[in-house]
Write an enzyme that holds these catalytic residues in place. Structure first.
Site, PDB file in Angstrom:
ATOM      1  N   ASP A 280      -2.658  77.980  20.106  1.00 17.26           N
ATOM      2  CA  ASP A 280      -2.594  76.879  19.154  1.00 17.26           C
ATOM      3  C   ASP A 280      -1.394  77.146  18.269  1.00 17.26           C
ATOM      4  O   ASP A 280      -1.436  78.037  17.415  1.00 17.26           O
ATOM      5  CB  ASP A 280      -3.881  76.823  18.326  1.00 17.26           C
ATOM      6  CG  ASP A 280      -3.890  75.679  17.317  1.00 17.26           C
ATOM      7  OD1 ASP A 280      -2.844  75.027  17.143  1.00 17.26           O
ATOM      8  OD2 ASP A 280      -4.934  75.457  16.684  1.00 17.26           O
TER       9      ASP A 280
ATOM     10  N   ASN B   7       7.294  73.605  24.089  1.00 17.45           N
ATOM     11  CA  ASN B   7       7.107  72.210  24.482  1.00 17.45           C
ATOM     12  C   ASN B   7       6.085  71.468  23.625  1.00 17.45           C
ATOM     13  O   ASN B   7       6.189  70.254  23.444  1.00 17.45           O
ATOM     14  CB  ASN B   7       6.668  72.162  25.957  1.00 17.45           C
ATOM     15  CG  ASN B   7       6.165  70.804  26.378  1.00 17.45           C
ATOM     16  OD1 ASN B   7       6.928  69.847  26.517  1.00 17.45           O
ATOM     17  ND2 ASN B   7       4.851  70.700  26.571  1.00 17.45           N
TER      18      ASN B   7
ATOM     19  N   TYR C  79       8.319  62.411  12.329  1.00 17.08           N
ATOM     20  CA  TYR C  79       8.716  62.936  13.634  1.00 17.08           C
ATOM     21  C   TYR C  79      10.214  63.214  13.691  1.00 17.08           C
ATOM     22  O   TYR C  79      10.648  64.298  14.112  1.00 17.08           O
ATOM     23  CB  TYR C  79       8.322  61.938  14.718  1.00 17.08           C
ATOM     24  CG  TYR C  79       8.628  62.396  16.117  1.00 17.08           C
ATOM     25  CD1 TYR C  79       7.870  63.392  16.713  1.00 17.08           C
ATOM     26  CD2 TYR C  79       9.671  61.829  16.845  1.00 17.08           C
ATOM     27  CE1 TYR C  79       8.143  63.820  18.000  1.00 17.08           C
ATOM     28  CE2 TYR C  79       9.948  62.240  18.137  1.00 17.08           C
ATOM     29  CZ  TYR C  79       9.191  63.239  18.717  1.00 17.08           C
ATOM     30  OH  TYR C  79       9.466  63.662  19.991  1.00 17.08           O
TER      31      TYR C  79
ATOM     32  N   LYS D   2      12.096  66.968  14.231  1.00 20.51           N
ATOM     33  CA  LYS D   2      12.965  67.287  15.357  1.00 20.51           C
ATOM     34  C   LYS D   2      14.389  67.622  14.896  1.00 20.51           C
ATOM     35  O   LYS D   2      15.057  68.462  15.498  1.00 20.51           O
ATOM     36  CB  LYS D   2      12.978  66.128  16.353  1.00 20.51           C
ATOM     37  CG  LYS D   2      11.659  65.942  17.091  1.00 20.51           C
ATOM     38  CD  LYS D   2      11.253  67.177  17.883  1.00 20.51           C
ATOM     39  CE  LYS D   2      10.024  66.934  18.729  1.00 20.51           C
ATOM     40  NZ  LYS D   2       9.629  68.136  19.520  1.00 20.51           N
TER      41      LYS D   2
ATOM     42  N   THR E 104       4.317  58.949  28.794  1.00 17.50           N
ATOM     43  CA  THR E 104       3.215  59.899  28.660  1.00 17.50           C
ATOM     44  C   THR E 104       2.214  59.343  27.651  1.00 17.50           C
ATOM     45  O   THR E 104       2.485  58.337  26.982  1.00 17.50           O
ATOM     46  CB  THR E 104       3.709  61.276  28.163  1.00 17.50           C
ATOM     47  OG1 THR E 104       4.173  61.146  26.817  1.00 17.50           O
ATOM     48  CG2 THR E 104       4.843  61.813  29.039  1.00 17.50           C
TER      49      THR E 104
END
Length: 245
Positions: free
Chosen positions: A59, A86, A163, A167, A198
């Protein structure tokens, strides 16, 4: 036999990356937040004929979990050749800079940024024992500050504050890490797998997990003369395969 550890490997791009590395002869450790789901992923791959793989509970939001995984892996192998960071979350959309809850920022950064730092620092000693260690940080084209400042960019209006910021921070960390390891055999790179269909994006992306994983695997298997400290993105620049930071 070379070894690889992939976080978030029980599904989607991480799972396909594991499959492609297995096809190349790697022994792959599939990191999964939920060990049961990781074991299910291993079983599926074994049903396809692969044997050199194991699931390991990780985790990335929990440093204790990371440290435990490091201890377990250290009892199995003396060196690690590839670390693929990932695992990641979006935090849900929309995310405006003016109204997104600060707890959402914290949650997204915990997984997409701090988790990767925890993984990298914890497994760096095992990677140093490899003659050709590789670190791949799975990022996003949405982490490019240059492109986000260009009104002509096709994703210019996709501004997920939590997000995107996480990144961009990950990209910065990648640059600094690659610089620190520049005089070693390490190759440290950021890879944008592209806008891939996905469950991460409700399968809205046009790309396939197979193509996305190929991009990750390419960086994970660079030869000794391969690049380091780069941001790869076929989606943003198919001609050079590179993205501006």
């Amino acid at each position: 036999m070379k070894t690889a550890l992939i976080t978030g490997a029980n599904k989607s791009i991480g799972f396909e990356t594991a499959r492609q590395l297995l096809e190349k002869g790697y022994y792959v450790y599939l990191g999964s937040r939920n060990l049961e789901k990781g074991e299910e992923a291993v079983s599926q791959l074994k049903s396809e004929g692969f044997t050199n793989l194991e699931a390991i509970a990780i985790d990335v939001d929990d440093l204790h979990s990371i440290k435990t995984a490091r201890q377990i892996l250290g009892e199995k192998i003396a060196s690690l050749d590839v670390l693929i960071n990932n695992a990641g979350i979006s935090g849900g959309f929309p995310q405006t800079a003016s109204e997104a809850d600060i707890q959402t920022f914290r949650q997204v950064f915990e997984t997409n940024f701090f988790g990767i730092i925890g993984m990298t620092q914890s497994f760096l000693d095992l990677l140093r024992q490899s003659p050709e260690p590789r670190i791949v940080n799975v990022t996003s084209g949405l982490g490019s500050l240059t492109l986000h400042s260009d009104p002509n960019w096709k994703y210019y209006h996709v501004k997920g504050a939590c997000y995107t910021s996480s990144k961009a921070a990950l990209n910065a960390y990648t640059i600094v890490l690659a610089y620190e390891l520049r005089d070693t055999p390490f190759k440290v790179n950021a890879v944008d797998p592209g806008y891939t269909a996905t469950d991460f994006n409700h399968h809205s992306g046009p790309g396939t997990v197979s193509d996305a994983a190929k991009r990750v695997v390419k960086a994970a298997t660079f030869e000794a003369d391969g690049p380091t400290g780069q941001f790869f993105s076929d989606d943003n620049n198919p001609e050079t395969g590179l993205s501006p930071w």
